[in-house]
Design an enzyme around this catalytic site. Structure first.
Site, PDB file in Angstrom:
ATOM      1  N   LYS A 102     -68.071 -26.982   0.123  1.00 26.16           N
ATOM      2  CA  LYS A 102     -67.242 -27.602   1.486  1.00 26.16           C
ATOM      3  C   LYS A 102     -65.795 -28.665   0.956  1.00 26.16           C
ATOM      4  O   LYS A 102     -65.228 -28.424   1.558  1.00 26.16           O
ATOM      5  CB  LYS A 102     -67.523 -27.848   2.778  1.00 26.16           C
ATOM      6  CG  LYS A 102     -68.371 -26.112   2.623  1.00 26.16           C
ATOM      7  CD  LYS A 102     -69.726 -26.609   4.356  1.00 26.16           C
ATOM      8  CE  LYS A 102     -70.073 -24.985   4.764  1.00 26.16           C
ATOM      9  NZ  LYS A 102     -71.244 -25.623   5.912  1.00 26.16           N
ATOM     10  N   LYS A 157     -71.263 -11.231   3.266  1.00 24.87           N
ATOM     11  CA  LYS A 157     -71.998 -11.199   4.307  1.00 24.87           C
ATOM     12  C   LYS A 157     -71.175 -11.103   5.232  1.00 24.87           C
ATOM     13  O   LYS A 157     -70.131 -11.220   5.505  1.00 24.87           O
ATOM     14  CB  LYS A 157     -72.849 -12.506   4.284  1.00 24.87           C
ATOM     15  CG  LYS A 157     -73.965 -12.720   3.235  1.00 24.87           C
ATOM     16  CD  LYS A 157     -75.146 -13.704   3.496  1.00 24.87           C
ATOM     17  CE  LYS A 157     -74.259 -14.631   3.692  1.00 24.87           C
ATOM     18  NZ  LYS A 157     -75.697 -15.722   3.829  1.00 24.87           N
ATOM     19  N   LYS A 212     -70.493 -14.743  11.006  1.00 21.28           N
ATOM     20  CA  LYS A 212     -70.093 -15.441  12.625  1.00 21.28           C
ATOM     21  C   LYS A 212     -68.282 -15.672  12.251  1.00 21.28           C
ATOM     22  O   LYS A 212     -67.641 -15.098  13.076  1.00 21.28           O
ATOM     23  CB  LYS A 212     -70.527 -16.345  12.954  1.00 21.28           C
ATOM     24  CG  LYS A 212     -72.580 -16.110  13.898  1.00 21.28           C
ATOM     25  CD  LYS A 212     -73.117 -16.608  14.671  1.00 21.28           C
ATOM     26  CE  LYS A 212     -73.434 -17.911  13.871  1.00 21.28           C
ATOM     27  NZ  LYS A 212     -73.633 -18.308  12.367  1.00 21.28           N
TER      28      LYS A 212
END
Length: 324
Positions: free
Chosen positions: A108, A192, A195
């Site tokens: 990240k 996938k 959210k």
């Protein structure tokens, strides 16, 4: 033996969260297991405070509506003082190298953003995760491969503190949860369901209406082969629909492929199965959200129990560390 699991309110809870984790927690959870909304973990990247607050309450309502006992749930930030104190103790027992080599931090923080803009919380949140685990005395932490490194850090810090200052913490073990349904994005089955996706067209959220669920699944990407077989590599979009229907009906995907003559028939059956799977949770969560006093009561009681569970460990850790 306490088992601890968490879910981060980085977005609205979706079908993949339900089939992959929440349903299992509700159906297979044991007395003493704990489940929490990890809202502090959602702060490691840019976020909207008002939205975080709303999502945290929504996710708490979803967990309870799914059938998890209210006395087993809490919201992480309600223990912010306890976790802040323990995190500092653990950070002082953790080296920079141990934190920096966490795979998620490297991934990240290496997204092309200038190093100076990467939030420090992204580096230190595995220590906060260790505090989550150690404060509650969790012996087992079900995690996927992407989080197993963090549990290993919690083990390292627990052992180090115990050996250096005195026995306080249970040394946790990472456990692999049972294999769950692989729920992919309906528009892009190569990824996938998430959210935090920017495009919600391919994501079925738990609180979506029945009509919206039907529309989303009707538009799901399949292929032009028109071959009704369960072949995840060759036909990932079709396989995704079969796997979703399988998770809702307990019928093997390959067997389901023989029951529907067309993609359209399969989509209709899948949509109806998903609507019925999510209906009681959606209705229960909406009822709780419409009764803020009851949701506040559940949340306050959960915070009290979680604080009480960790009070002795925290006080012992502070005393042995020389600051209490």
């Amino acid at each position: 033996m306490t088992r601890l699991s968490a879910i981060t309110p980085s977005g609205h809870a979706h079908l993949g969260n339900h089939l992959g984790a929440i349903r299992r927690w509700a159906n297979q959870g044991r007395p003493g297991d704990l489940y929490f909304v990890s809202d502090l973990h959602a702060m490691t990247v840019s976020y909207n405070p008002a939205r975080l607050r709303v999502l945290s309450r929504e996710l708490l309502a979803v967990l309870v509506a799914a059938g998890i006992e209210p006395d087993q749930v809490f919201v992480q930030s309600d223990l912010v003082r306890e976790l802040g104190a323990l995190s500092w103790i653990l950070e002082c027992a953790c080296s920079y190298g141990e934190a920096a080599r966490m795979t998620q931090f490297k991934q990240k923080s290496g997204t092309g953003e200038p190093v100076g803009t990467v939030r420090l919380g992204l580096l230190t949140y595995p220590v906060l995760m260790a505090a989550d685990i150690l404060l509650q005395g969790a012996a087992e932490v079900p995690v996927g491969d992407d989080q197993s490194q963090h549990v290993e850090l919690a083990r390292t810090l627990a052992r180090r503190f115990n050996q250096t200052y005195g026995e306080v913490f249970t040394v946790p073990t990472a456990v692999m949860p049972p294999t769950a349904a692989r729920v992919r994005d309906l528009v892009d089955p190569s990824r996938k369901m998430s959210k935090s996706t920017q495009d919600s067209v391919g994501v079925v959220f738990i609180l979506d209406t029945a009509d919206l669920i039907h529309r989303k699944i009707k538009r799901a990407v399949t292929d032009s082969v028109e071959r009704m077989e369960y072949r995840p590599t060759e036909q990932p979009g079709l396989a995704n629909l079969l796997e979703i229907l399988s998770a809702c009906t307990d019928v093997a995907p390959a067997d389901l492929a023989t029951q529907y003559p067309t993609y359209g028939a399969l989509k209709s059956a899948t949509a109806e199965a998903v609507v019925e799977e999510l209906r009681p949770i959606r209705e229960g969560a909406q009822s709780l959200l419409a009764d803020p006093a009851e949701l506040d009561r559940i949340r306050k009681a959960g915070a009290h129990r979680a604080t009480e569970r960790g009070a002795h460990r925290l006080s012992s850790a502070l005393r042995l560390a020389g600051v209490a």
